[in-house]
Design a protein around this motif. Structure first.
Motif, PDB file in Angstrom:
ATOM      1  N   ARG A 174       0.827  -1.205   0.000  1.00  0.00           N
ATOM      2  CA  ARG A 174       0.000   0.000   0.000  1.00  0.00           C
ATOM      3  C   ARG A 174       0.857   1.249   0.000  1.00  0.00           C
ATOM      4  O   ARG A 174       0.605   2.200  -0.736  1.00  0.00           O
ATOM      5  N   LEU A 175       1.911   1.261   0.816  1.00  0.00           N
ATOM      6  CA  LEU A 175       2.786   2.424   0.876  1.00  0.00           C
ATOM      7  C   LEU A 175       3.553   2.642  -0.425  1.00  0.00           C
ATOM      8  O   LEU A 175       3.781   3.767  -0.845  1.00  0.00           O
ATOM      9  N   LEU A 176       3.949   1.547  -1.041  1.00  0.00           N
ATOM     10  CA  LEU A 176       4.730   1.634  -2.280  1.00  0.00           C
ATOM     11  C   LEU A 176       3.854   1.720  -3.519  1.00  0.00           C
ATOM     12  O   LEU A 176       4.359   1.859  -4.620  1.00  0.00           O
ATOM     13  N   GLY A 177       2.575   1.620  -3.349  1.00  0.00           N
ATOM     14  CA  GLY A 177       1.686   1.639  -4.508  1.00  0.00           C
ATOM     15  C   GLY A 177       1.891   0.424  -5.386  1.00  0.00           C
ATOM     16  O   GLY A 177       1.632   0.456  -6.575  1.00  0.00           O
ATOM     17  N   GLY A 178       2.366  -0.683  -4.766  1.00  0.00           N
ATOM     18  CA  GLY A 178       2.580  -1.919  -5.511  1.00  0.00           C
ATOM     19  C   GLY A 178       3.894  -1.977  -6.264  1.00  0.00           C
ATOM     20  O   GLY A 178       4.211  -2.980  -6.875  1.00  0.00           O
ATOM     21  N   ARG A 179       4.701  -0.891  -6.203  1.00  0.00           N
ATOM     22  CA  ARG A 179       5.954  -0.885  -6.963  1.00  0.00           C
ATOM     23  C   ARG A 179       7.111  -0.517  -6.035  1.00  0.00           C
ATOM     24  O   ARG A 179       7.110   0.546  -5.427  1.00  0.00           O
ATOM     25  N   PRO A 180       8.148  -1.367  -5.962  1.00  0.00           N
ATOM     26  CA  PRO A 180       9.287  -1.047  -5.118  1.00  0.00           C
ATOM     27  C   PRO A 180      10.011   0.215  -5.567  1.00  0.00           C
ATOM     28  O   PRO A 180      10.657   0.876  -4.777  1.00  0.00           O
TER      29      PRO A 180
END
Length: 197
Positions: A174-180
């Protein structure tokens, strides 16, 4: 005209609902799609696939069967676990935090993946097993559950450890918006060099 006698149906003649019922003892509802009834032999923790993949990569974390459907991963856990999830999240201090973590328990249903070893439809997003159940090894004792101390089941998967990992990974996704790569460059992980003397 010769008399033809219909052959008896077997679990492997293309009827996945009967396969789940006969081979695993799981309640199934004919479809399409075939659905597995939750809350009887197992419950399901459902989370984003990105978080689920991170959970599965954790060393030393035991899980039961795992299914993937589209962008959602489903981890099979002991029946009754869905009822425990809200209190467990509170106890683990994840209560009140928006997590994309849900549980299917009594009265719920999940789409049944094609049974292991069967040829699938190849439909994108169709339910598939990542860790398939095996006939004879699907017993409730092999599913993550809350365990009482001193009950002799220390080797069984632990629901507390699984929920801890799932909540952390759901929060991270959630914090990364699904992308590292969504973090600002200054906050991305970089290898640290050790000072030498």
């Amino acid at each position: 005209m010769p008399l033809t006698v219909p052959l008896p149906r077997t679990p492997l003649d293309g009827d996945p609902a009967r396969w789940y019922e006969n081979e695993l003892g799981w309640a199934a509802v004919d479809g399409p799609p075939v659905q597995l009834v939750t809350g009887v032999r197992f419950d399901v923790l459902e989370l984003p696939a990105a978080a689920g993949r991170a959970v599965l990569r954790r060393r030393g974390l035991a899980t039961g069967p795992v299914a993937l459907m589209g962008r959602r991963m489903r981890l099979l856990v002991a029946a009754g676990s869905a009822e425990e999830l809200p209190g467990l999240l509170d106890w683990l201090e994840w209560g009140g935090i928006s997590l994309d973590l849900a549980a299917l328990g009594a009265g719920g249903r999940m789409t049944a993946p094609i049974p292991p070893g069967w040829s699938g439809s190849g439909t994108p997003g169709a339910a598939v097993w990542l860790r398939a159940p095996e006939p004879g090894h699907e017993g409730e004792s092999s599913l993550p559950a809350l365990r009482a101390a001193g009950r002799g089941d220390a080797g069984a998967p632990c629901l507390v450890r699984l929920v801890t990992a799932a909540a952390a990974e759901c929060h991270r996704v959630r914090l990364l918006g699904g992308r590292p790569d969504a973090w600002p460059v200054s906050q991305q992980r970089t290898p640290q060099r050790l000072a030498s003397s």
